[in-house]
Design a protein around this motif. Structure first.
Motif, PDB file in Angstrom:
ATOM      1  N   LEU A  75       0.824  -1.206   0.000  1.00  0.00           N
ATOM      2  CA  LEU A  75       0.000   0.000   0.000  1.00  0.00           C
ATOM      3  C   LEU A  75       0.859   1.257   0.000  1.00  0.00           C
ATOM      4  N   LYS A  76       1.893   1.283   0.838  1.00  0.00           N
ATOM      5  CA  LYS A  76       2.780   2.441   0.904  1.00  0.00           C
ATOM      6  C   LYS A  76       3.480   2.673  -0.421  1.00  0.00           C
ATOM      7  N   TYR A  77       3.887   1.589  -1.064  1.00  0.00           N
ATOM      8  CA  TYR A  77       4.592   1.680  -2.346  1.00  0.00           C
ATOM      9  C   TYR A  77       3.697   2.285  -3.424  1.00  0.00           C
ATOM     10  N   MET A  78       2.440   1.835  -3.494  1.00  0.00           N
ATOM     11  CA  MET A  78       1.535   2.309  -4.528  1.00  0.00           C
ATOM     12  C   MET A  78       1.000   3.706  -4.240  1.00  0.00           C
ATOM     13  N   GLN A  79       0.900   4.084  -2.959  1.00  0.00           N
ATOM     14  CA  GLN A  79       0.393   5.412  -2.620  1.00  0.00           C
ATOM     15  C   GLN A  79       1.316   6.511  -3.134  1.00  0.00           C
ATOM     16  N   LYS A  80       2.558   6.178  -3.378  1.00  0.00           N
ATOM     17  CA  LYS A  80       3.521   7.164  -3.869  1.00  0.00           C
ATOM     18  C   LYS A  80       3.125   7.709  -5.233  1.00  0.00           C
ATOM     19  N   ILE A  81       2.434   6.911  -6.022  1.00  0.00           N
ATOM     20  CA  ILE A  81       2.129   7.326  -7.394  1.00  0.00           C
ATOM     21  C   ILE A  81       0.647   7.516  -7.663  1.00  0.00           C
ATOM     22  N   THR A  82      -0.214   7.260  -6.680  1.00  0.00           N
ATOM     23  CA  THR A  82      -1.640   7.299  -6.980  1.00  0.00           C
ATOM     24  C   THR A  82      -2.150   8.714  -7.261  1.00  0.00           C
ATOM     25  N   GLY A  83      -1.897   9.658  -6.354  1.00  0.00           N
ATOM     26  CA  GLY A  83      -2.511  10.970  -6.455  1.00  0.00           C
ATOM     27  C   GLY A  83      -2.263  11.724  -7.742  1.00  0.00           C
ATOM     28  N   PRO A  84      -1.028  12.188  -7.990  1.00  0.00           N
ATOM     29  CA  PRO A  84      -0.774  13.075  -9.119  1.00  0.00           C
ATOM     30  C   PRO A  84      -0.854  12.418 -10.483  1.00  0.00           C
ATOM     31  N   ILE A  85      -0.735  11.100 -10.544  1.00  0.00           N
ATOM     32  CA  ILE A  85      -0.672  10.433 -11.838  1.00  0.00           C
ATOM     33  C   ILE A  85      -1.990   9.758 -12.209  1.00  0.00           C
ATOM     34  N   ILE A  86      -2.551   8.992 -11.280  1.00  0.00           N
ATOM     35  CA  ILE A  86      -3.726   8.186 -11.600  1.00  0.00           C
ATOM     36  C   ILE A  86      -4.874   9.032 -12.125  1.00  0.00           C
ATOM     37  N   ASP A  87      -5.072  10.232 -11.563  1.00  0.00           N
ATOM     38  CA  ASP A  87      -6.178  11.088 -12.003  1.00  0.00           C
ATOM     39  C   ASP A  87      -6.030  11.519 -13.452  1.00  0.00           C
ATOM     40  N   ARG A  88      -4.818  11.463 -13.989  1.00  0.00           N
ATOM     41  CA  ARG A  88      -4.576  11.927 -15.350  1.00  0.00           C
ATOM     42  C   ARG A  88      -4.223  10.793 -16.315  1.00  0.00           C
ATOM     43  N   VAL A  89      -4.307   9.579 -15.819  1.00  0.00           N
ATOM     44  CA  VAL A  89      -4.029   8.410 -16.652  1.00  0.00           C
ATOM     45  C   VAL A  89      -5.348   7.798 -17.118  1.00  0.00           C
ATOM     46  N   ASP A  90      -5.439   7.540 -18.409  1.00  0.00           N
ATOM     47  CA  ASP A  90      -6.683   7.030 -18.974  1.00  0.00           C
ATOM     48  C   ASP A  90      -6.779   5.511 -18.916  1.00  0.00           C
ATOM     49  N   PHE A  91      -5.627   4.830 -19.001  1.00  0.00           N
ATOM     50  CA  PHE A  91      -5.609   3.372 -18.969  1.00  0.00           C
ATOM     51  C   PHE A  91      -4.638   2.903 -17.886  1.00  0.00           C
ATOM     52  N   VAL A  92      -5.138   2.127 -16.937  1.00  0.00           N
ATOM     53  CA  VAL A  92      -4.310   1.490 -15.925  1.00  0.00           C
ATOM     54  C   VAL A  92      -4.391  -0.014 -16.169  1.00  0.00           C
ATOM     55  N   LEU A  93      -3.270  -0.605 -16.564  1.00  0.00           N
ATOM     56  CA  LEU A  93      -3.247  -2.007 -16.975  1.00  0.00           C
ATOM     57  C   LEU A  93      -2.530  -2.850 -15.925  1.00  0.00           C
ATOM     58  N   GLU A  94      -3.215  -3.858 -15.417  1.00  0.00           N
ATOM     59  CA  GLU A  94      -2.608  -4.810 -14.488  1.00  0.00           C
ATOM     60  C   GLU A  94      -2.171  -6.030 -15.291  1.00  0.00           C
ATOM     61  N   MET A  95      -0.872  -6.211 -15.408  1.00  0.00           N
ATOM     62  CA  MET A  95      -0.319  -7.255 -16.257  1.00  0.00           C
ATOM     63  C   MET A  95       0.228  -8.404 -15.421  1.00  0.00           C
ATOM     64  N   LYS A  96       0.185  -9.592 -16.010  1.00  0.00           N
ATOM     65  CA  LYS A  96       0.661 -10.800 -15.345  1.00  0.00           C
ATOM     66  C   LYS A  96       1.706 -11.487 -16.219  1.00  0.00           C
ATOM     67  N   ASN A  97       2.582 -12.243 -15.568  1.00  0.00           N
ATOM     68  CA  ASN A  97       3.490 -13.107 -16.315  1.00  0.00           C
ATOM     69  C   ASN A  97       2.686 -14.216 -16.977  1.00  0.00           C
ATOM     70  N   GLN A  98       3.002 -14.513 -18.221  1.00  0.00           N
ATOM     71  CA  GLN A  98       2.265 -15.541 -18.931  1.00  0.00           C
ATOM     72  C   GLN A  98       3.030 -16.861 -18.862  1.00  0.00           C
ATOM     73  N   GLY A  99       3.202 -17.323 -17.636  1.00  0.00           N
ATOM     74  CA  GLY A  99       3.941 -18.555 -17.411  1.00  0.00           C
ATOM     75  C   GLY A  99       3.105 -19.560 -16.657  1.00  0.00           C
ATOM     76  N   VAL A 100       3.789 -20.503 -16.017  1.00  0.00           N
ATOM     77  CA  VAL A 100       3.095 -21.538 -15.264  1.00  0.00           C
ATOM     78  C   VAL A 100       2.711 -21.007 -13.894  1.00  0.00           C
ATOM     79  N   GLN A 101       1.480 -21.288 -13.464  1.00  0.00           N
ATOM     80  CA  GLN A 101       0.997 -20.820 -12.181  1.00  0.00           C
ATOM     81  C   GLN A 101       1.717 -21.523 -11.037  1.00  0.00           C
ATOM     82  N   LEU A 102       2.159 -20.731 -10.045  1.00  0.00           N
ATOM     83  CA  LEU A 102       2.793 -21.325  -8.883  1.00  0.00           C
ATOM     84  C   LEU A 102       1.754 -22.045  -8.027  1.00  0.00           C
TER      85      LEU A 102
END
Length: 209
Positions: free
Chosen positions: A173-200
């Motif tokens: 949470l602390k890590y992501m809070q660093k970038i949420t305020g000033p950037i997220i409001d002005r970003v149109d696409f937020v993409l959550e990407m995953k490795n396309q490998g074998v599931q652990l």
């Protein structure tokens, strides 16, 4: 490029509409690969745009030909506020302004200083950046496509199929809070990407959450 169909679709829309994109995912999932290829699908610059971009590079004393291809800039996460926006005794364009009519790629966004991230707010909204220095103040055009990439947590492996995340909920949470305020409001696409490998397999109960 194979896979990541949703991410590639979002980047196509961003290229068509001039939108900003933030990609979040573990190392090796393809964030940098997609970001570095993004400028290749942008249309060529018009004649007036070529001259405009060339003039900015001349002011910054940076080498650039009269190319019709949009610029691509990728500053290191240790870059200062002056390096990103501009600085010097006499106002001089920084990396964001050198990316005018093109792409500014900020890799490892979570490692950029918070002050640097905050300086992006006004230029992303207005398309112009004001550089204030002792010898004067100048306004420069900064109409860019911002492509940013970040890990989802300090160790980088939250959501990874290859390694277990060792970060706790508070650290993430602390890590992501660093970038949420000033950037997220002005970003149109937020993409959550995953490795396309074998599931652990499931995490053992005695591992960190």
């Amino acid at each position: 490029m194979r896979g990541h169909d949703e991410a590639k679709r979002a980047l196509l829309l961003a290229a068509a509409g001039g939108h900003h994109v933030l990609m979040s995912g573990p190392p090796g999932c393809g964030k940098s690969l997609l970001a570095n290829a993004f400028h290749t699908i942008l249309p060529d610059l018009a004649h007036d745009e070529i001259l405009e971009v060339y003039s900015i590079y001349q002011l910054a004393k940076q080498a650039r030909s009269l190319s019709e291809r949009p610029p691509f800039r990728s500053p290191h996460h240790s870059s200062s506020e002056g390096a990103i926006i501009g600085g010097g005794r006499y106002p001089k364009p920084g990396e964001m302004l050198l990316a005018h009519r093109g792409v500014l790629f900020l890799d490892e966004l979570g490692h950029f200083p918070r002050r640097v991230i905050d300086t992006l707010r006004q230029p992303l909204e207005s398309g112009f950046a004001v550089v204030n220095r002792v010898e004067g103040s100048d306004q420069f055009p900064a109409a860019i496509n911002l492509i940013a990439a970040t890990n989802p947590c300090p160790c980088g492996y939250y959501g990874s199929h290859e390694k277990y995340c060792t970060c706790g909920d508070k650290a993430r949470l602390k890590y992501m809070q660093k970038i949420t305020g000033p950037i997220i409001d002005r970003v149109d696409f937020v993409l959550e990407m995953k490795n396309q490998g074998v599931q652990l397999p499931s995490r053992p109960k005695n591992c960190a959450s």
